[in-house]
Motif scaffolding. Structure first.
Motif, mmCIF file in Angstrom:
data_model
loop_
_atom_site.group_PDB
_atom_site.id
_atom_site.type_symbol
_atom_site.label_atom_id
_atom_site.label_comp_id
_atom_site.label_asym_id
_atom_site.label_seq_id
_atom_site.Cartn_x
_atom_site.Cartn_y
_atom_site.Cartn_z
ATOM 1 N N GLU A 96 -6.781 -35.182 -19.782
ATOM 2 C CA GLU A 96 -7.444 -36.148 -18.905
ATOM 3 C C GLU A 96 -6.532 -36.558 -17.750
ATOM 4 O O GLU A 96 -6.977 -36.701 -16.615
ATOM 5 C CB GLU A 96 -7.864 -37.384 -19.712
ATOM 6 N N GLN A 97 -5.248 -36.729 -18.050
ATOM 7 C CA GLN A 97 -4.323 -37.143 -17.001
ATOM 8 C C GLN A 97 -4.184 -36.063 -15.922
ATOM 9 O O GLN A 97 -4.175 -36.365 -14.734
ATOM 10 C CB GLN A 97 -2.945 -37.445 -17.582
ATOM 11 N N ILE A 98 -4.085 -34.802 -16.342
ATOM 12 C CA ILE A 98 -3.912 -33.748 -15.331
ATOM 13 C C ILE A 98 -5.191 -33.577 -14.521
ATOM 14 O O ILE A 98 -5.150 -33.255 -13.332
ATOM 15 C CB ILE A 98 -3.456 -32.415 -15.981
ATOM 16 N N ALA A 99 -6.340 -33.832 -15.135
ATOM 17 C CA ALA A 99 -7.603 -33.777 -14.392
ATOM 18 C C ALA A 99 -7.646 -34.878 -13.333
ATOM 19 O O ALA A 99 -8.047 -34.646 -12.185
ATOM 20 C CB ALA A 99 -8.786 -33.920 -15.349
ATOM 21 N N GLN A 100 -7.228 -36.083 -13.705
ATOM 22 C CA GLN A 100 -7.217 -37.196 -12.759
ATOM 23 C C GLN A 100 -6.225 -36.950 -11.625
ATOM 24 O O GLN A 100 -6.508 -37.252 -10.464
ATOM 25 C CB GLN A 100 -6.872 -38.487 -13.502
ATOM 26 N N SER A 101 -5.066 -36.390 -11.967
ATOM 27 C CA SER A 101 -4.055 -36.118 -10.944
ATOM 28 C C SER A 101 -4.502 -35.004 -10.001
ATOM 29 O O SER A 101 -4.251 -35.054 -8.796
ATOM 30 C CB SER A 101 -2.729 -35.743 -11.605
ATOM 31 N N ALA A 102 -5.175 -33.989 -10.548
ATOM 32 C CA ALA A 102 -5.629 -32.866 -9.720
ATOM 33 C C ALA A 102 -6.676 -33.304 -8.705
ATOM 34 O O ALA A 102 -6.627 -32.916 -7.529
ATOM 35 C CB ALA A 102 -6.191 -31.766 -10.608
ATOM 36 N N THR A 103 -7.614 -34.123 -9.135
ATOM 37 C CA THR A 103 -8.684 -34.557 -8.236
ATOM 38 C C THR A 103 -8.283 -35.745 -7.388
ATOM 39 O O THR A 103 -8.914 -36.031 -6.371
ATOM 40 C CB THR A 103 -9.944 -34.920 -9.046
ATOM 41 N N GLY A 104 -7.202 -36.449 -7.808
ATOM 42 C CA GLY A 104 -6.725 -37.602 -7.062
ATOM 43 C C GLY A 104 -5.597 -37.249 -6.115
ATOM 44 O O GLY A 104 -5.834 -36.772 -4.998
ATOM 45 N N PRO A 105 -4.337 -37.459 -6.541
ATOM 46 C CA PRO A 105 -3.199 -37.216 -5.643
ATOM 47 C C PRO A 105 -3.126 -35.799 -5.072
ATOM 48 O O PRO A 105 -2.716 -35.610 -3.931
ATOM 49 C CB PRO A 105 -1.991 -37.503 -6.535
ATOM 50 N N MET A 106 -3.531 -34.790 -5.864
ATOM 51 C CA MET A 106 -3.447 -33.408 -5.380
ATOM 52 C C MET A 106 -4.663 -32.988 -4.565
ATOM 53 O O MET A 106 -4.677 -31.921 -3.944
ATOM 54 C CB MET A 106 -3.220 -32.448 -6.562
ATOM 55 N N LYS A 107 -5.718 -33.784 -4.597
ATOM 56 C CA LYS A 107 -6.911 -33.600 -3.766
ATOM 57 C C LYS A 107 -7.565 -32.227 -3.925
ATOM 58 O O LYS A 107 -8.046 -31.639 -2.965
ATOM 59 C CB LYS A 107 -6.565 -33.850 -2.294
#
Length: 373
Positions: free
Chosen positions: A147-158
């Protein structure tokens, strides 16, 4: 520092506080051959380092700990046999376990035998549950990391289009399903989903479909050696998407096997020495201790094996001797600060150690703390 923190002096005093009532045997189970070799050797080294330090400091109340290490060849069936061997050897606690398929198979043996089992290298959510009385886990579960990597991918990594490559084993499937569910909660479907077997070496057909999907990110849920091979072949295929993943890839072998292709990869991790000074100091001692061996020292799982033994299990032996019920209750009640982890940690009611997640990226050929662009 608080009680049970990563203070070597404090722990040394604690270990000498009360005499042990009988010989203490600590079992270690890990894949030191087969697909998990690079992880299993780290677990072995972490155990050896912790036991050496404890025994050199007069052991547990003057009693030395005997270390019993068994290789399960990174195979579920052999892992059951290995666990049975540890039980027959009369170990008082087991710390180790690599690979979700192996641990899901072998933990049933330790549960039936009533032996405390602290898992350091398997992340499938089914490993910790209300049904288990004797099993604990110190690394983060897939449900948190995916879940964390999904949030980071769609958030900070855009990232806008994310393809998924997952191993067909319990580890890969568990991560994949949680990751895709997390994407859907955020209103995104994966651009492409492909799977592979741990022993595969040619990923041409899967990568052809991923290239056609034109992703800007590729989530790989697997381990060494397949994952770096996928990265190398993806780059050879002309795929330039950024790789992301969970803790199974946070292994320095990923960088050595895919030095160019892995650059920029973002991962959740089990250990990052940059979190605090104690973590950095431990990593330096560990590397010095095991340099010159057959494998370059890799601290990721060695750190968890070491911390689990020295700061969670050993103090429980110091307080309770080899009474397995009391040792289990003591482990369950653990609460404290561990080096290289932000904040305080504790076990929840399922035996999962609650902790704050850590993200790293491959930058200039090394794992560094992730920095959003």
């Amino acid at each position: 520092m608080k009680k049970l923190c990563a203070s070597f002096a404090t722990v040394g005093l604690l270990l000498a506080a009360e005499p042990a009532s009988a010989e203490i045997k600590l079992g270690v189970i890990a894949g030191m051959s087969g697909a998990g070799t690079s992880y299993g050797i780290g677990i072995q080294q972490g155990a050896e380092m912790a036991i050496k330090e404890i025994n050199e400091a007069d052991g547990i109340g003057g009693e030395k700990i005997k270390l019993v290490i068994v290789d399960d060849a990174s195979n579920p069936a052999q892992s059951v046999t290995a666990m049975q061997r540890l039980i027959s050897e009369g170990v008082d606690v087991i710390v180790g376990g690599w690979g979700s398929s192996q641990v899901l198979a072998n933990m049933e043996v330790s549960e039936r035998a009533g032996i405390p089992y602290v898992v350091v290298g398997a992340t499938n959510p089914r490993i910790t549950s209300d049904k288990n009385k004797w099993t604990f886990r110190v690394i983060q579960t897939d449900s948190l990391m995916a879940e964390q990597i999904a949030q980071s991918a769609t958030g900070p990594m855009k990232m806008k289009r994310i393809a998924v490559m997952s191993d067909s084993n319990d580890y890969g499937v568990g991560n994949r399903d949680i990751f895709i569910a997390a994407l859907k909660k955020m209103g995104m479907d994966p651009a492409e989903v492909q799977s592979y077997q741990s022993s595969d070496k040619d990923f041409t057909s899967q990568l052809a479909r991923i290239r056609a999907a034109n992703p800007d990110g590729i989530a790989i849920f697997g381990t060494i050696p397949a994952a770096p091979a996928i990265m190398n072949q993806a780059r050879d295929f002309g795929i330039n998407a950024r790789f992301i993943g969970t803790g199974g890839l946070a292994n320095e072998t990923l960088i050595s096997l895919a030095p160019k292709a892995s650059e920029g990869t973002v991962l959740t991790t089990y250990f990052d020495e940059e979190v605090d000074a104690d973590g950095k100091a431990w990593a330096e001692r560990y590397v010095k201790e095991f340099s010159g061996g057959s494998q370059t020292p890799r601290p990721v799982l060695a750190a968890w094996e070491y911390r689990a033994i020295k700061f969670i299990v050993a103090p429980c032996f110091a307080k309770n001797g080899v009474d397995k019920v009391k040792v289990r209750e003591c482990i369950a009640a653990f609460k404290g600060k561990l080096f290289a982890l932000p904040g305080e940690t504790h076990f929840d009611k399922t035996g999962q150690l609650e902790q704050q997640p850590v993200l790293v990226e491959v930058r200039n050929g090394a794992f560094r703390g992730f920095k959003a662009n």
